[in-house]
Write a protein that holds these residues in place. Structure first.
Motif, PDB file in Angstrom:
ATOM      1  N   LEU A 160     -33.058 -32.353  30.361  1.00  0.00           N
ATOM      2  CA  LEU A 160     -31.891 -33.129  30.762  1.00  0.00           C
ATOM      3  C   LEU A 160     -31.647 -34.309  29.838  1.00  0.00           C
ATOM      4  O   LEU A 160     -30.493 -34.637  29.527  1.00  0.00           O
ATOM      5  N   SER A 163     -30.171 -33.051  26.616  1.00  0.00           N
ATOM      6  CA  SER A 163     -28.816 -32.529  26.873  1.00  0.00           C
ATOM      7  C   SER A 163     -27.816 -33.669  26.963  1.00  0.00           C
ATOM      8  O   SER A 163     -26.699 -33.588  26.424  1.00  0.00           O
ATOM      9  N   GLY A 164     -28.214 -34.753  27.634  1.00  0.00           N
ATOM     10  CA  GLY A 164     -27.334 -35.911  27.708  1.00  0.00           C
ATOM     11  C   GLY A 164     -27.152 -36.587  26.362  1.00  0.00           C
ATOM     12  O   GLY A 164     -26.033 -37.019  26.006  1.00  0.00           O
ATOM     13  N   GLY A 167     -24.951 -34.388  24.189  1.00  0.00           N
ATOM     14  CA  GLY A 167     -23.573 -34.442  24.667  1.00  0.00           C
ATOM     15  C   GLY A 167     -22.865 -35.715  24.261  1.00  0.00           C
ATOM     16  O   GLY A 167     -21.639 -35.728  24.071  1.00  0.00           O
ATOM     17  N   ALA A 168     -23.648 -36.802  24.118  1.00  0.00           N
ATOM     18  CA  ALA A 168     -23.072 -38.072  23.682  1.00  0.00           C
ATOM     19  C   ALA A 168     -23.062 -38.220  22.170  1.00  0.00           C
ATOM     20  O   ALA A 168     -22.671 -39.270  21.663  1.00  0.00           O
ATOM     21  N   THR A 172     -31.530 -36.370  19.370  1.00  0.00           N
ATOM     22  CA  THR A 172     -32.392 -35.922  20.453  1.00  0.00           C
ATOM     23  C   THR A 172     -33.861 -36.203  20.120  1.00  0.00           C
ATOM     24  O   THR A 172     -34.231 -36.331  18.953  1.00  0.00           O
TER      25      THR A 172
END
Length: 323
Positions: A160, A163-164, A167-168, A172
């Protein structure tokens, strides 16, 4: 002698009803004692068979154990397994990893249950306290398989968090597979899983503190910090010392399942501890005598730590585990 004669005379002069009543009470107490002993027998049998009886198996640490030859038929090698162990670099890597993780857990995990217990003790609403206790206790009953899976789903390469971040449009991070973050990660897992459960003993100790001492200290002008330092801490200090000694005795056991489940993600150089070393050398590799020597070494070090910590507790005026 005169007292004994008077007691004997009094017993002879006792009424039959009194003697019958005493006999019934003795029989009732004897029955209750027998019932308690029967309830205790399964637990005693478990410890005798699987803890004390299993100590006989430590003899294979001094043998080249072959399962087909049996415990007594395998040839003796004396201290040969211990010599191999002390010359094995992988063993010392596991010792270093074990000690470092144990120190981190002792420094960062041990105070957390105490702090959580103090916070729960200050809550005046019993309903809120029960809810917080239930939420804090719940992770203890979750297996390490699920705990590690949850952390992987949150902090893994495709979890998670990443993924956040992706997405931003941010970079990572793979915390689960990062060897540098592994040891702080396992300490965080232990805190999340067992901190709530560890508060039970501290809450029981705090419940024994006399509230009149707090009131007297408040009347004398002591603030919250001084009340904690001069009333709460002296009252629960014996419990803290006892748990600390017990923790030192188990300091080389840093979680076999937890380490085994995450060992492949970061490699044995980072995640290998004594328990996993024994597993891979004995169960997987079949070198049972060598693995038993490593396990016996761990047990002896733990016993020495308990003895030393208990001596220090006595010098500081505490009772310790034993006198």
């Amino acid at each position: 002698m005169a007292t004994a004669l008077r007691e004997r005379a009094g017993a002879k002069g006792a009424s039959p009803g009194r003697r019958d009543s005493d006999g019934v009470q003795r029989k009732r107490k004897g029955f209750q004692s027998r019932a308690l002993f029967l309830l205790m027998l399964p637990g005693v049998a478990y410890f005798l068979l699987f803890h004390y009886g299993a100590l006989v198996g430590n003899v294979i640490a001094f043998k080249e154990y072959v399962p087909f030859d049996g415990l007594w038929g395998s040839p003796w090698v004396g201290l040969g397994n211990f010599q191999r162990m002390f010359e094995d670099a992988a063993f010392w890597d596991s010792v270093r990893n074990t000690l470092w993780i144990a120190v981190l857990q002792l420094v960062f995990y041990f105070p957390v249950p105490l702090g959580l217990a103090l916070l729960l003790h200050t809550l005046t609403w019993s309903s809120v306290r029960r809810i917080v206790q239930s939420v804090a206790y719940l992770p203890h009953f979750i297996s390490w398989v699920i705990v590690v899976a949850l952390f992987q789903q949150v902090l893994g390469d495709t979890g998670l968090l990443n993924s956040g971040l992706s997405g931003a449009g941010l970079h990572t991070v793979d915390i689960i597979g990062n060897p540098d973050a592994f040891q702080p990660l396992v300490v965080a897992q232990v805190i999340w899983k067992d901190a709530g459960w560890g508060t039970i003993i501290f809450l029981a100790a705090l419940a024994q503190v006399d509230e009149q001492q707090y009131e007297a200290a408040a009347i004398d002008g002591a603030g919250p910090w001084r009340r904690f330092w001069h009333v709460t801490l002296p009252a629960i200090r014996p419990v803290i010392v006892l748990l600390l000694i017990m923790r030192l005795g188990d300091i080389l056991s840093v979680g076999f399942e937890q380490m085994l489940l995450q060992r492949d993600a970061v490699g044995p150089e980072t995640a290998e501890v004594i328990d996993t070393f024994v597993y891979y050398q004995g169960i997987v590799g079949g070198d049972y005598g060598f693995a038993a020597a490593a396990g016996l070494f761990k047990g002896l070090v733990g016993a020495l730590l308990v003895y030393a910590a208990n001596k220090v507790a006595h010098r500081l005026g505490e009772q310790g585990v034993y006198k």
